[in-house]
Design a protein around this motif. Structure first.
Motif, short mmCIF file in Angstrom:
data_model
loop_
_atom_site.label_atom_id
_atom_site.label_comp_id
_atom_site.label_asym_id
_atom_site.label_seq_id
_atom_site.Cartn_x
_atom_site.Cartn_y
_atom_site.Cartn_z
N LEU A 2 0.60 -1.74 0.36
CA LEU A 2 0.13 0.12 -0.12
C LEU A 2 0.76 1.09 0.06
O LEU A 2 0.45 2.35 -0.04
N ASN A 3 1.92 0.95 0.40
CA ASN A 3 2.83 2.58 0.03
C ASN A 3 3.73 2.70 -1.25
O ASN A 3 4.06 4.14 -1.03
N LYS A 4 2.60 1.77 -1.65
CA LYS A 4 3.54 2.02 -3.53
C LYS A 4 3.16 3.18 -4.46
O LYS A 4 2.00 3.58 -3.89
N ALA A 5 3.06 3.84 -5.04
CA ALA A 5 3.19 4.73 -5.67
C ALA A 5 1.29 4.56 -6.36
O ALA A 5 0.45 6.09 -6.01
N ARG A 51 -7.88 -0.83 -13.76
CA ARG A 51 -8.56 -1.10 -13.21
C ARG A 51 -7.91 -2.93 -13.15
O ARG A 51 -8.50 -3.66 -12.46
N ASP A 52 -7.82 -2.83 -14.25
CA ASP A 52 -6.85 -4.00 -14.06
C ASP A 52 -5.71 -4.87 -13.47
O ASP A 52 -6.03 -5.69 -13.29
N LYS A 53 -4.83 -3.90 -13.07
CA LYS A 53 -4.00 -3.76 -12.16
C LYS A 53 -4.80 -4.17 -10.20
O LYS A 53 -4.34 -5.43 -10.00
N MET A 54 -5.98 -3.64 -10.40
CA MET A 54 -6.42 -3.61 -9.41
C MET A 54 -6.89 -4.97 -8.67
O MET A 54 -7.82 -5.65 -8.06
N ILE A 55 -7.83 -5.18 -9.84
CA ILE A 55 -7.90 -7.20 -10.40
C ILE A 55 -7.63 -8.50 -10.10
O ILE A 55 -7.40 -8.78 -9.33
N LYS A 56 -5.99 -8.08 -11.05
CA LYS A 56 -5.17 -8.58 -10.35
C LYS A 56 -4.30 -8.69 -8.77
O LYS A 56 -4.31 -10.12 -8.13
N LEU A 57 -4.84 -8.19 -8.19
CA LEU A 57 -4.57 -7.86 -6.81
C LEU A 57 -5.89 -8.68 -6.27
O LEU A 57 -5.63 -8.63 -4.75
N GLY A 58 -6.65 -8.54 -6.66
CA GLY A 58 -8.15 -8.91 -6.03
C GLY A 58 -8.73 -7.81 -5.32
O GLY A 58 -9.44 -8.36 -4.49
N GLU A 103 -5.62 -6.94 3.72
CA GLU A 103 -5.01 -8.67 3.47
C GLU A 103 -3.44 -8.08 2.98
O GLU A 103 -2.62 -8.39 3.25
N LEU A 104 -3.14 -6.77 2.20
CA LEU A 104 -2.07 -6.22 1.60
C LEU A 104 -1.22 -5.37 2.94
O LEU A 104 -0.01 -6.11 2.77
N LEU A 105 -1.62 -5.56 4.01
CA LEU A 105 -1.00 -5.33 5.32
C LEU A 105 -1.00 -6.85 6.20
O LEU A 105 0.47 -7.25 6.84
N ILE A 106 -2.24 -7.31 6.11
CA ILE A 106 -1.79 -8.58 6.88
C ILE A 106 -1.81 -9.69 6.28
O ILE A 106 -3.06 -10.10 6.30
N TYR A 137 -3.48 12.55 4.35
CA TYR A 137 -2.95 11.11 5.02
C TYR A 137 -2.95 9.64 3.58
O TYR A 137 -3.81 10.09 2.78
N THR A 138 -1.91 9.11 3.65
CA THR A 138 -2.12 8.00 1.88
C THR A 138 -3.45 7.00 2.80
O THR A 138 -3.64 6.78 3.75
N ILE A 139 -3.09 6.26 1.74
CA ILE A 139 -4.32 4.68 1.86
C ILE A 139 -3.88 4.00 3.12
O ILE A 139 -4.42 3.25 3.71
N GLN A 140 -2.28 4.43 3.42
CA GLN A 140 -1.43 2.90 4.08
C GLN A 140 -1.81 3.57 6.02
O GLN A 140 -2.58 2.57 6.87
#
Length: 208
Positions: A2-5, A51-58, A103-106, A137-140
């Protein structure tokens, strides 16, 4: 992750998607352009783009209008509010898996708990609060504050091991990451704690 750009840059968009939960592709593109999230709609919907990147990440799941209406008949009217004309109903409806962001953090959070327990994690209401307060703030950071609030709820759960385990999972994550910088998100932490306590009280009193 989640800290990615791609996440940092679109914090407000993620908060909006979490708040909406189900939405048409048209709605989210219009919102993104209005709020200068993307320079054009191609940045959202072209193959390999956001959109496709977010779908790939679930994080996102894509449905046709017909598929969505069949699976979620009571949600389709609200989800498709941007589709004003009948021919537009052949277009795309999207659903965000908000807990996947946690879940990307936990890692493996969603595999540890059944859906009934996960429903008590109040991230949709939390996202609405964060959107309305318009801080930078950031989403993270927002999600870490949410986890911290959940980890420090004060309802006694000894007789409810599933809830106890969920609270412990949040606490184990945040314990080694909490620092004084998080105090600037105290309003967000307090709000998430209050939401989670309200939900846990419902769980405890309903004798699940």
């Amino acid at each position: 992750m989640l800290n990615k750009a791609i996440f940092r840059k679109h914090t407000q968009l993620f908060l909006y998607m979490i708040f909406r939960h189900y939405f048409s592709q048209k709605e989210i593109i219009l919102w993104s352009l209005k709020n200068k999230e993307f320079k054009d709609k191609d940045s959202w919907e072209n193959k390999g783009q956001f959109r496709d990147k977010m779908i790939k990440l679930g994080v996102l799941k894509k449905y046709s209008y017909k598929e969505f209406k069949k699976i979620y008949p009571t949600k389709v009217k609200d989800a498709s509010i941007a589709y004003k004309k009948s021919h537009e109903r052949k277009r795309v409806i999207l659903k965000i898996n908000s807990l996947r962001l946690i879940e990307l953090l936990i890692p493996n959070l969603l595999n540890k708990f059944d859906s009934k327990i996960l429903e008590f994690i109040p991230i949709q209401e939390y996202a609405k609060f964060c959107l309305e307060n318009k801080k930078s703030y950031t989403i993270q950071e927002y999600i870490q504050a949410f986890i911290y609030g959940c980890a420090t709820q004060k309802i006694i759960t000894f007789n409810h091991p599933k809830i106890t385990k969920l609270c412990e999972t949040f606490a184990e994550y945040i314990m080694v990451r909490y620092d004084e910088k998080m105090s600037i998100l105290n309003n967000e932490i307090t709000f998430s704690r209050d939401l989670f306590e309200k939900n846990i009280k419902i769980y405890v009193e309903s004798n699940y």
